[in-house]
Design an enzyme around this catalytic site. Structure first.
Site, PDB file in Angstrom:
ATOM      1  N   HIS A 269      54.176  71.006  42.142  1.00 41.24           N
ATOM      2  CA  HIS A 269      53.344  70.615  40.998  1.00 41.24           C
ATOM      3  C   HIS A 269      51.947  70.212  41.482  1.00 41.24           C
ATOM      4  CE1 HIS A 269      52.210  68.332  37.312  1.00 41.24           C
ATOM      5  NE2 HIS A 269      51.676  67.512  38.204  1.00 41.24           N
ATOM      6  N   GLU A 270      51.894  69.379  42.532  1.00 38.65           N
ATOM      7  CA  GLU A 270      50.600  68.935  43.063  1.00 38.65           C
ATOM      8  C   GLU A 270      49.800  70.112  43.620  1.00 38.65           C
ATOM      9  OE1 GLU A 270      49.419  65.967  42.626  1.00 38.65           O
ATOM     10  OE2 GLU A 270      51.274  65.273  41.695  1.00 38.65           O
ATOM     11  N   HIS A 273      47.845  71.847  40.997  1.00 39.02           N
ATOM     12  CA  HIS A 273      46.524  71.265  40.720  1.00 39.02           C
ATOM     13  C   HIS A 273      45.474  71.844  41.668  1.00 39.02           C
ATOM     14  CE1 HIS A 273      47.654  68.467  37.641  1.00 39.02           C
ATOM     15  NE2 HIS A 273      48.517  67.834  38.401  1.00 39.02           N
ATOM     16  N   GLU A 344      48.165  69.338  33.549  1.00 37.68           N
ATOM     17  CA  GLU A 344      49.528  68.975  33.959  1.00 37.68           C
ATOM     18  C   GLU A 344      50.525  70.065  33.577  1.00 37.68           C
ATOM     19  OE1 GLU A 344      50.508  66.492  35.847  1.00 37.68           O
ATOM     20  OE2 GLU A 344      48.404  65.878  36.038  1.00 37.68           O
ATOM     21  N   ASP A 348      52.755  72.057  36.203  1.00 43.00           N
ATOM     22  CA  ASP A 348      54.214  72.155  36.055  1.00 43.00           C
ATOM     23  C   ASP A 348      54.667  73.612  36.151  1.00 43.00           C
ATOM     24  OD1 ASP A 348      54.662  69.487  35.790  1.00 43.00           O
ATOM     25  OD2 ASP A 348      54.936  69.490  33.627  1.00 43.00           O
TER      26      ASP A 348
END
Length: 404
Positions: A269-270, A273, A344, A348
């Protein structure tokens, strides 16, 4: 005219905050009567009670902030103006002490609620693991950093104000550059002041994380474990820094409570970003907000100070900027939150692609359970305050259905 600013502060900042807290409190209380989701019945109750207590503290903080604002414009600024005449011969040093005195008062006023939140409330719900001596050490470090680095930055802003007509523009560039530099230095110089970072001592996990980073093109200076459990029991992980200072940071609490597959899903997930350049987008949004603040502070109408004994000198202008910053930030939050929540969802989706939707969904559920985050919020509260979508919405986007 200064008293009219008090009306603006209360009407556009204090009252909206309290109204949003009321709506959220009411929503949580109504949710308590419904069937629990995600959390166990006991954790559901604890999470709701913790959230309600935090909202009550927020209301108290809003009232204190409003009173402090009124005191500053009614008495405090006059007091600083009178007292500054005995603080030295150099005008710039006088202005510096003026601003630092303002920051010092704010720091002291925030201590009681800060102590209660961390050392009483968070301990009550099992989050805070910090000893009183460690709390004092952290407080002292924060104070020294505020006075030292805050003083240096304020001094340079004052110098700019004294030498340039468009000081607010040059001041903006300076603070924006410092903010970027702080992001670069944070992992290696700032964060270690408060926490200990050790290289991850798990070759299998390290290789899996490195493999994920290679797929995304993320170059890291290392994978580190932070001794978060020394202070707090909550779970987290992040990619810190910019450029060559980038590093992967895992809370030791995360390694203890989340499976390896779940941890990889969180890191995926990070990495989403990073892949979507969300950090650069956040820096851009921060820059726009800073620009607005400096523009307003640099173009204060002189008539605001009519019928007062206050001279709008560099010290006054910086204090004025700090006083109005919460109002600007509050009304910018819905915009920031909107783009953040969209980011976000994208992260995801990317994290699920690197691992699986189920792994990520179950890892998110684990985080909520361990952090006792109440999963239900009022739409208005979400609109203003949430940088992350509600968990139920994230699970829905991941096609994950809770088992009953």
């Amino acid at each position: 005219m200064l008293y009219f600013l008090g009306f603006i502060y209360i009407f556009f900042y204090t009252i909206p905050n309290i109204i949003l807290n009321y709506l959220q409190s009411k929503h949580i209380k109504l949710s308590l009567a419904r069937e629990t989701v995600i959390l166990s019945p006991n954790d559901w109750k604890d999470a709701a009670e913790y959230s309600l207590e935090k909202l009550r503290i927020s209301n108290i903080s809003s009232v204190i902030d409003a009173l402090m604002f009124l005191l500053w414009i009614g008495v405090g600024l006059y007091w600083l103006e009178d007292a500054s005449s005995s603080w030295g011969q150099s005008q710039n040093i006088v202005y510096l002490i003026y601003v630092m005195a303002f920051l010092l008062v704010g720091f002291i006023v925030s201590l009681p609620l800060g102590y209660y939140t961390q050392m009483v409330l968070d301990k009550k719900y099992g989050f805070n693991k910090s000893s009183f001596s460690l709390y004092l050490k952290d407080l002292l470090k924060s104070f020294v950093m505020l006075m030292l680095f805050g003083g240096i930055i304020v001094f340079f802003i004052i110098e700019i104000m004294q030498n340039f007509s468009y000081w607010w523009l040059y001041g903006f560039f300076l603070i924006f550059a410092i903010a970027i530099l702080a992001n670069v230095l944070y992992p290696t110089l700032i964060a270690p002041i408060f926490n200990k970072f050790t290289p991850l001592n798990d070759d299998v996990l390290s290789k899996k994380i490195e493999s994920m980073m290679v797929k995304v093109g993320f170059k890291s200076s290392g994978i580190f474990v932070m001794d978060a459990s020394k202070r707090d029991g909550r779970l987290n992980a992040y990619f810190g820094g910019l450029g060559r200072s980038k590093r992967v940071v895992l809370f030791d609490t995360l390694l203890q409570k989340v499976s390896q597959d779940g941890l990889l899903a969180i890191l995926g997930h990070e990495l989403g970003h990073f892949k979507h350049k969300d950090i650069l987008k956040n820096i851009t949004i921060m820059g726009i907000l800073l620009f607005v603040l400096f523009f307003i502070a640099g173009n204060i109408p002189i008539y605001i100070f009519d019928n007062s004994n206050i001279v709008p000198n560099p010290g006054i202008k910086i204090v004025f900027l700090l006083l109005i910053a919460p109002i600007i930030s509050f009304w910018a939050m819905p915009i920031i939150g909107y783009f953040s929540r969209r980011a976000e969802y994208g992260a995801d989706e990317y994290g699920a692609m690197l691992t699986s939707k189920r792994c990520l969904a179950e890892a998110l559920i684990r985080l909520v359970n361990e952090n006792k985050s109440f999963p239900c919020s009022h739409p208005a509260y979400i609109f203003f305050y949430y940088t992350h979508p509600p968990l139920l919405e994230r699970l829905k986007a991941l096609d994950y259905h809770m088992e009953k």
